[in-house]
Design a protein around this motif. Structure first.
Motif, PDB file in Angstrom:
ATOM      1  N   ARG A 108       2.375  29.710  -6.350  1.00  0.00           N
ATOM      2  CA  ARG A 108       3.816  29.938  -6.198  1.00  0.00           C
ATOM      3  C   ARG A 108       4.385  30.579  -7.464  1.00  0.00           C
ATOM      4  NH1 ARG A 108       5.141  25.027  -4.760  1.00  0.00           N
ATOM      5  NH2 ARG A 108       4.937  25.473  -2.551  1.00  0.00           N
ATOM      6  N   GLU A 109       3.968  30.115  -8.640  1.00  0.00           N
ATOM      7  CA  GLU A 109       4.450  30.669  -9.906  1.00  0.00           C
ATOM      8  C   GLU A 109       4.089  32.144 -10.056  1.00  0.00           C
ATOM      9  OE1 GLU A 109       2.658  28.145 -12.852  1.00  0.00           O
ATOM     10  OE2 GLU A 109       3.900  26.427 -12.279  1.00  0.00           O
ATOM     11  N   ARG A 110       3.057  32.587  -9.387  1.00  0.00           N
ATOM     12  CA  ARG A 110       2.614  33.975  -9.475  1.00  0.00           C
ATOM     13  C   ARG A 110       3.093  34.811  -8.298  1.00  0.00           C
ATOM     14  NH1 ARG A 110       0.229  30.659 -12.313  1.00  0.00           N
ATOM     15  NH2 ARG A 110      -0.752  31.200 -14.281  1.00  0.00           N
ATOM     16  N   GLY A 111       3.976  34.259  -7.486  1.00  0.00           N
ATOM     17  CA  GLY A 111       4.564  35.002  -6.379  1.00  0.00           C
ATOM     18  C   GLY A 111       3.679  35.126  -5.155  1.00  0.00           C
ATOM     19  N   CYS A 112       2.623  34.355  -5.079  1.00  0.00           N
ATOM     20  CA  CYS A 112       1.730  34.434  -3.920  1.00  0.00           C
ATOM     21  C   CYS A 112       2.423  33.855  -2.683  1.00  0.00           C
ATOM     22  CB  CYS A 112       0.427  33.686  -4.190  1.00  0.00           C
ATOM     23  SG  CYS A 112      -0.564  34.438  -5.499  1.00  0.00           S
ATOM     24  N   THR A 113       2.128  34.451  -1.545  1.00  0.00           N
ATOM     25  CA  THR A 113       2.717  34.002  -0.285  1.00  0.00           C
ATOM     26  C   THR A 113       1.836  33.007   0.453  1.00  0.00           C
ATOM     27  OG1 THR A 113       1.707  35.845   0.923  1.00  0.00           O
ATOM     28  CG2 THR A 113       3.948  36.188   0.037  1.00  0.00           C
ATOM     29  N   HIS A 114       0.553  32.967   0.099  1.00  0.00           N
ATOM     30  CA  HIS A 114      -0.351  32.080   0.810  1.00  0.00           C
ATOM     31  C   HIS A 114      -1.586  31.778  -0.034  1.00  0.00           C
ATOM     32  CE1 HIS A 114      -1.721  36.143   1.705  1.00  0.00           C
ATOM     33  NE2 HIS A 114      -2.863  35.664   2.138  1.00  0.00           N
ATOM     34  N   LEU A 115      -2.267  30.729   0.361  1.00  0.00           N
ATOM     35  CA  LEU A 115      -3.464  30.248  -0.326  1.00  0.00           C
ATOM     36  C   LEU A 115      -4.606  30.264   0.677  1.00  0.00           C
ATOM     37  CD1 LEU A 115      -4.848  28.698  -2.714  1.00  0.00           C
ATOM     38  CD2 LEU A 115      -3.984  26.608  -1.682  1.00  0.00           C
ATOM     39  N   ASP A 116      -5.687  30.920   0.332  1.00  0.00           N
ATOM     40  CA  ASP A 116      -6.869  30.984   1.183  1.00  0.00           C
ATOM     41  C   ASP A 116      -8.053  30.356   0.471  1.00  0.00           C
ATOM     42  OD1 ASP A 116      -5.810  32.318   3.384  1.00  0.00           O
ATOM     43  OD2 ASP A 116      -6.387  34.306   2.667  1.00  0.00           O
ATOM     44  N   LEU A 117      -8.988  29.859   1.250  1.00  0.00           N
ATOM     45  CA  LEU A 117     -10.269  29.391   0.744  1.00  0.00           C
ATOM     46  C   LEU A 117     -11.263  29.456   1.873  1.00  0.00           C
ATOM     47  CD1 LEU A 117     -11.012  26.268   1.899  1.00  0.00           C
ATOM     48  CD2 LEU A 117      -9.135  25.706   0.382  1.00  0.00           C
ATOM     49  N   SER A 118     -12.526  29.414   1.537  1.00  0.00           N
ATOM     50  CA  SER A 118     -13.556  29.268   2.564  1.00  0.00           C
ATOM     51  C   SER A 118     -14.337  28.019   2.229  1.00  0.00           C
ATOM     52  CB  SER A 118     -14.473  30.499   2.645  1.00  0.00           C
ATOM     53  OG  SER A 118     -15.214  30.636   1.467  1.00  0.00           O
ATOM     54  N   SER A 119     -14.862  27.399   3.255  1.00  0.00           N
ATOM     55  CA  SER A 119     -15.610  26.164   3.084  1.00  0.00           C
ATOM     56  C   SER A 119     -16.782  26.195   4.052  1.00  0.00           C
ATOM     57  CB  SER A 119     -14.699  24.968   3.370  1.00  0.00           C
ATOM     58  OG  SER A 119     -15.372  23.758   3.182  1.00  0.00           O
ATOM     59  N   GLY A 120     -17.971  25.892   3.560  1.00  0.00           N
ATOM     60  CA  GLY A 120     -19.171  25.933   4.387  1.00  0.00           C
ATOM     61  C   GLY A 120     -19.059  25.069   5.628  1.00  0.00           C
ATOM     62  N   ASP A 121     -19.680  25.510   6.695  1.00  0.00           N
ATOM     63  CA  ASP A 121     -19.613  24.798   7.976  1.00  0.00           C
ATOM     64  C   ASP A 121     -20.009  23.335   7.869  1.00  0.00           C
ATOM     65  OD1 ASP A 121     -18.689  27.010   9.380  1.00  0.00           O
ATOM     66  OD2 ASP A 121     -20.718  27.677   9.910  1.00  0.00           O
ATOM     67  N   GLY A 122     -20.943  23.005   7.008  1.00  0.00           N
ATOM     68  CA  GLY A 122     -21.429  21.635   6.907  1.00  0.00           C
ATOM     69  C   GLY A 122     -20.539  20.695   6.109  1.00  0.00           C
ATOM     70  N   ARG A 123     -19.516  21.191   5.481  1.00  0.00           N
ATOM     71  CA  ARG A 123     -18.645  20.367   4.622  1.00  0.00           C
ATOM     72  C   ARG A 123     -17.547  19.684   5.445  1.00  0.00           C
ATOM     73  NH1 ARG A 123     -19.712  20.880  -0.668  1.00  0.00           N
ATOM     74  NH2 ARG A 123     -20.874  22.701  -1.370  1.00  0.00           N
TER      75      ARG A 123
ATOM     76  N   HIS B  86     -13.392  19.604   5.157  1.00  0.00           N
ATOM     77  CA  HIS B  86     -12.541  20.163   6.210  1.00  0.00           C
ATOM     78  C   HIS B  86     -11.475  19.156   6.640  1.00  0.00           C
ATOM     79  CE1 HIS B  86     -16.176  22.892   7.358  1.00  0.00           C
ATOM     80  NE2 HIS B  86     -15.697  23.138   6.149  1.00  0.00           N
ATOM     81  N   ARG B  87     -11.865  17.894   6.783  1.00  0.00           N
ATOM     82  CA  ARG B  87     -10.871  16.861   7.125  1.00  0.00           C
ATOM     83  C   ARG B  87      -9.797  16.789   6.036  1.00  0.00           C
ATOM     84  NH1 ARG B  87     -15.443  14.348   9.197  1.00  0.00           N
ATOM     85  NH2 ARG B  87     -15.886  13.229   7.268  1.00  0.00           N
ATOM     86  N   PHE B  88     -10.206  16.855   4.786  1.00  0.00           N
ATOM     87  CA  PHE B  88      -9.260  16.829   3.673  1.00  0.00           C
ATOM     88  C   PHE B  88      -8.291  18.002   3.758  1.00  0.00           C
ATOM     89  CE2 PHE B  88      -8.491  18.712  -0.572  1.00  0.00           C
ATOM     90  CZ  PHE B  88      -7.585  17.780  -1.064  1.00  0.00           C
ATOM     91  N   TYR B  89      -8.792  19.222   3.932  1.00  0.00           N
ATOM     92  CA  TYR B  89      -7.927  20.401   3.979  1.00  0.00           C
ATOM     93  C   TYR B  89      -6.935  20.306   5.136  1.00  0.00           C
ATOM     94  CZ  TYR B  89     -11.240  22.433   0.681  1.00  0.00           C
ATOM     95  OH  TYR B  89     -12.034  22.669  -0.414  1.00  0.00           O
ATOM     96  N   LEU B  90      -7.408  19.889   6.289  1.00  0.00           N
ATOM     97  CA  LEU B  90      -6.511  19.747   7.447  1.00  0.00           C
ATOM     98  C   LEU B  90      -5.462  18.671   7.189  1.00  0.00           C
ATOM     99  CD1 LEU B  90      -9.153  20.122  10.284  1.00  0.00           C
ATOM    100  CD2 LEU B  90      -7.337  21.754   9.702  1.00  0.00           C
ATOM    101  N   ARG B  91      -5.868  17.560   6.620  1.00  0.00           N
ATOM    102  CA  ARG B  91      -4.929  16.482   6.303  1.00  0.00           C
ATOM    103  C   ARG B  91      -3.853  16.961   5.330  1.00  0.00           C
ATOM    104  NH1 ARG B  91      -8.253  12.776   3.968  1.00  0.00           N
ATOM    105  NH2 ARG B  91      -7.567  13.344   1.888  1.00  0.00           N
TER     106      ARG B  91
ATOM    107  N   MET C 261      -3.475  22.436   5.560  1.00  0.00           N
ATOM    108  CA  MET C 261      -4.060  23.770   5.680  1.00  0.00           C
ATOM    109  C   MET C 261      -4.419  24.024   7.141  1.00  0.00           C
ATOM    110  SD  MET C 261      -6.211  24.279   2.186  1.00  0.00           S
ATOM    111  CE  MET C 261      -5.902  26.042   2.178  1.00  0.00           C
ATOM    112  N   VAL C 262      -4.485  25.283   7.503  1.00  0.00           N
ATOM    113  CA  VAL C 262      -4.807  25.699   8.861  1.00  0.00           C
ATOM    114  C   VAL C 262      -6.185  26.323   8.860  1.00  0.00           C
ATOM    115  CG1 VAL C 262      -4.104  27.213  10.749  1.00  0.00           C
ATOM    116  CG2 VAL C 262      -2.360  26.098   9.336  1.00  0.00           C
ATOM    117  N   ARG C 263      -7.006  25.930   9.827  1.00  0.00           N
ATOM    118  CA  ARG C 263      -8.360  26.481   9.937  1.00  0.00           C
ATOM    119  C   ARG C 263      -8.293  27.913  10.469  1.00  0.00           C
ATOM    120  NH1 ARG C 263     -13.558  24.051  10.615  1.00  0.00           N
ATOM    121  NH2 ARG C 263     -12.510  22.037  10.663  1.00  0.00           N
TER     122      ARG C 263
END
Length: 149
Positions: free
Chosen positions: A111-126, A130-135, A138-140
């Motif tokens: 936000r401080e850098r003017g970004c509109t969104h946050l992206d990441l990738s996470s391996g299928d087995g994690r 994934h539960r943490f990010y959704l909680r 974050m949107v899959r």
């Protein structure tokens, strides 16, 4: 648990690279051609580049988590993006709020850098990650990858 969050300095390299090793434990895997030298170059770039940082979570003086973040592209459709590349909490401090503190700090950094969104990738087995990010709201979506060697 209360942790302090701060940006890494070059003096934090050994602690950061030791913690990065935990990302390679199952269900993770060591990336092709990863060496400590590769990690060192990446760490130094993130610390020294104006559009990148490594955010550290500290329990006292001990580094117990980190997030590497990059304000990396200006998308035609979405505007400036923040990419969260590495998020890891040492196994002894998981499920204690450290990951949430790092994700919140990453969001504030973006936000401080003017970004509109946050992206990441996470391996299928994690699945736990994934539960943490959704909680955390974050949107899959999907991500594909090709190693270039």
């Amino acid at each position: 648990m209360s942790v302090a969050i701060r940006t890494a300095t070059l003096e934090d390299e050994d602690a950061v690279l030791a913690l990065i090793e935990e990302l390679f434990d199952p269900p993770g895997a060591r990336p092709p051609a990863y060496t400590r030298e590769v990690g060192s170059r990446g760490f130094r770039h993130a610390v020294e580049h104006p559009d990148a940082d490594v955010l550290l979570a500290l329990d006292g003086e001990r580094v117990v988590g980190l997030a590497s973040v990059y304000a990396d592209i200006l998308s035609i459709r979405y505007g400036p993006r923040c990419w969260l590349q590495d998020l890891v909490v040492t196994s002894s401090h998981r499920s204690l709020g450290v990951g949430k503190a790092l994700l919140d700090a990453t969001t504030a950094w973006a936000r401080e850098r003017g970004c509109t969104h946050l992206d990441l990738s996470s391996g299928d087995g994690r699945k736990d990650a994934h539960r943490f990010y959704l909680r955390e709201g974050m949107v899959r979506s999907s991500c594909f990858q090709r190693w270039i060697e």
